[in-house]
Write a protein that holds these residues in place. Structure first.
Motif, mmCIF file in Angstrom:
data_model
loop_
_atom_site.group_PDB
_atom_site.id
_atom_site.type_symbol
_atom_site.label_atom_id
_atom_site.label_comp_id
_atom_site.label_asym_id
_atom_site.label_seq_id
_atom_site.Cartn_x
_atom_site.Cartn_y
_atom_site.Cartn_z
ATOM 1 N N ALA A 181 -1.626 7.719 -7.137
ATOM 2 C CA ALA A 181 -1.273 6.358 -7.573
ATOM 3 C C ALA A 181 -1.977 5.316 -6.713
ATOM 4 C CB ALA A 181 0.245 6.177 -7.508
ATOM 5 N N LEU A 182 -2.062 5.553 -5.401
ATOM 6 C CA LEU A 182 -2.752 4.613 -4.508
ATOM 7 C C LEU A 182 -4.240 4.521 -4.838
ATOM 8 C CD1 LEU A 182 -1.015 5.540 -1.135
ATOM 9 C CD2 LEU A 182 -0.870 3.337 -2.300
ATOM 10 N N ILE A 205 -5.216 1.876 -7.765
ATOM 11 C CA ILE A 205 -4.774 0.481 -7.734
ATOM 12 C C ILE A 205 -5.921 -0.464 -8.036
ATOM 13 C CG2 ILE A 205 -2.999 1.006 -6.033
ATOM 14 C CD1 ILE A 205 -4.860 -0.388 -3.983
ATOM 15 N N ASP A 206 -5.585 -1.706 -8.329
ATOM 16 C CA ASP A 206 -6.563 -2.766 -8.494
ATOM 17 C C ASP A 206 -7.030 -3.202 -7.109
ATOM 18 O OD1 ASP A 206 -8.093 -4.908 -9.223
ATOM 19 O OD2 ASP A 206 -6.404 -6.182 -9.836
ATOM 20 N N THR A 207 -8.318 -3.213 -6.884
ATOM 21 C CA THR A 207 -8.841 -3.521 -5.544
ATOM 22 C C THR A 207 -8.882 -5.018 -5.261
ATOM 23 O OG1 THR A 207 -11.098 -3.487 -6.430
ATOM 24 C CG2 THR A 207 -10.235 -1.432 -5.486
ATOM 25 N N GLY A 208 -8.599 -5.838 -6.252
ATOM 26 C CA GLY A 208 -8.645 -7.284 -6.056
ATOM 27 C C GLY A 208 -7.731 -7.780 -4.945
ATOM 28 N N PRO A 209 -6.421 -7.443 -4.970
ATOM 29 C CA PRO A 209 -5.549 -7.886 -3.876
ATOM 30 C C PRO A 209 -5.978 -7.354 -2.510
ATOM 31 C CG PRO A 209 -4.256 -7.183 -5.765
ATOM 32 C CD PRO A 209 -5.677 -6.802 -6.058
ATOM 33 N N VAL A 210 -6.543 -6.157 -2.441
ATOM 34 C CA VAL A 210 -7.007 -5.619 -1.157
ATOM 35 C C VAL A 210 -8.165 -6.461 -0.623
ATOM 36 C CG1 VAL A 210 -7.954 -3.590 0.000
ATOM 37 C CG2 VAL A 210 -6.279 -3.309 -1.847
ATOM 38 N N GLU A 211 -9.125 -6.771 -1.494
ATOM 39 C CA GLU A 211 -10.264 -7.589 -1.061
ATOM 40 C C GLU A 211 -9.830 -8.995 -0.681
ATOM 41 O OE1 GLU A 211 -12.785 -7.376 -4.419
ATOM 42 O OE2 GLU A 211 -13.400 -5.286 -4.075
ATOM 43 N N TYR A 225 -1.350 -2.574 -1.306
ATOM 44 C CA TYR A 225 -1.302 -1.195 -1.806
ATOM 45 C C TYR A 225 0.098 -0.845 -2.333
ATOM 46 C CZ TYR A 225 -5.901 0.039 0.108
ATOM 47 O OH TYR A 225 -7.244 0.124 0.360
ATOM 48 N N TRP A 226 1.092 -0.959 -1.429
ATOM 49 C CA TRP A 226 2.419 -0.425 -1.742
ATOM 50 C C TRP A 226 3.081 -1.156 -2.901
ATOM 51 C CZ3 TRP A 226 4.864 3.785 -1.614
ATOM 52 C CH2 TRP A 226 6.244 3.843 -1.687
#
Length: 302
Positions: free
Chosen positions: A182-183, A186-192, A209-210
């Motif tokens: 599941a991790l 995820i959509d990488t937008g919020p991480v970036e 992530y969470w």
């Protein structure tokens, strides 16, 4: 209509019909061979199983007789003695199995979260990922029954505690792997965005992530709880308590009426828990279905 009467529009339509001709149906030879191979494999496995297939007709004779004996307990007044005591005992033991499954699921869920992060390729390094995944695969390869017999029962003795711990350890492998997958999706937008704003590593893991995988992971936990209820009945047979211990005792004494009552309780409670858990999982994944107003969207954006 002669060829001289054919107009340019008719000629174009004829050309279009020719080009839109149905394509040739693909060959089914490969799929047919695969099905034949599966049937041969199944027949070979059935032959090598050394089962007494001549006794299969006993399902309709002895099996029917046992069903009648078990049904006699179900069609008696449940509020009269001794049926009332038997129904109460079955419900108490079944709830003990449910508690065992719930504690085991919570234990496995909590332990599986850090393993899920360590096994995710977009979170941890390749060496950590490989070691963690190998560990989770090892746990998944060992049945809960083996955990209970080899580790838990010698340490904690006979009882629900050993069963709950065995279910918890067994759940770590599956839940850890599902959390990692599941991790990774995820959509990488919020991480970036978090990295660009200078957020700490812990904040990115917590909020980027969470939060994205939490609904899906909660659904995994509930599904594992349903599985653990059935597994707890099996563990009860070896002395872990719950409904399995009661069933083992009743089968040993050939108490068919009480066995029928106990199995009815198992079916009622299991179906009820599955229905409640399934509706909660659907609510978590699909949402409430309530339409969001423009004011709420604007408030969420702010």
């Amino acid at each position: 209509m002669s060829a001289r009467d054919e107009t340019p529009a008719n000629a174009t339509a004829s050309a279009g019909r020719a080009s839109a001709a149905r394509p040739q149906e693909p060959s089914k030879a490969r799929s047919t061979l695969v099905w034949i191979a599966l049937l041969v494999l199944f027949a070979g496995a059935a032959f090598l199983s050394d089962a007494r297939w001549s006794q299969i007709t006993g399902i309709f004779t002895d099996g029917g007789r046992y069903l009648v004996l078990m049904g006699e307990g179900l069609f008696q007044n449940p509020f009269a003695e001794p049926q009332s005591e038997q129904w109460t005992l079955a419900f108490e033991r079944m709830m003990e199995s449910v508690y065992m499954a719930w504690v085991g699921t919570l234990l496995g869920a909590l332990i599986s979260v850090p393993f899920g992060f360590l096994a995710a390729r977009n979170v941890s390094g390749p060496v950590t990922v490989q070691i963690t995944r190998a560990f989770l695969n090892l746990i998944r390869a060992v049945p809960e029954l083996v955990f209970a017999i080899v580790i838990m029962l010698p340490i904690f003795g006979f009882g629900p505690l050993a069963g709950a711990l065995a279910l918890g350890v067994g759940a770590v492998g599956t839940l850890g792997k599902l959390t990692a997958e599941a991790l990774e999706g995820i959509d990488t937008g919020p991480v970036e965005a978090g990295q660009a704003s200078g957020a700490s590593r812990w904040s990115i893991l917590r909020w980027a992530y969470w939060t994205q995988v939490l609904p899906e992971v909660l659904a995994f936990w509930l599904y594992r709880f349903e599985i653990n209820i059935r597994a707890s009945a099996v563990l009860g047979v070896i002395g872990a308590g719950g409904i399995g211990s009661l069933l083992s005792q009743l089968f040993g004494q050939r108490e068919w009426e009480q066995i029928g009552i106990t199995l009815a309780v198992v079916i009622i409670v299991t179906v009820g828990v599955d229905a409640i858990s399934g509706s909660i999982r659907h609510r978590i994944i699909a949402g409430s279905g309530r339409s969001v107003s423009t004011e709420e969207k604007a408030e969420a954006t702010v």
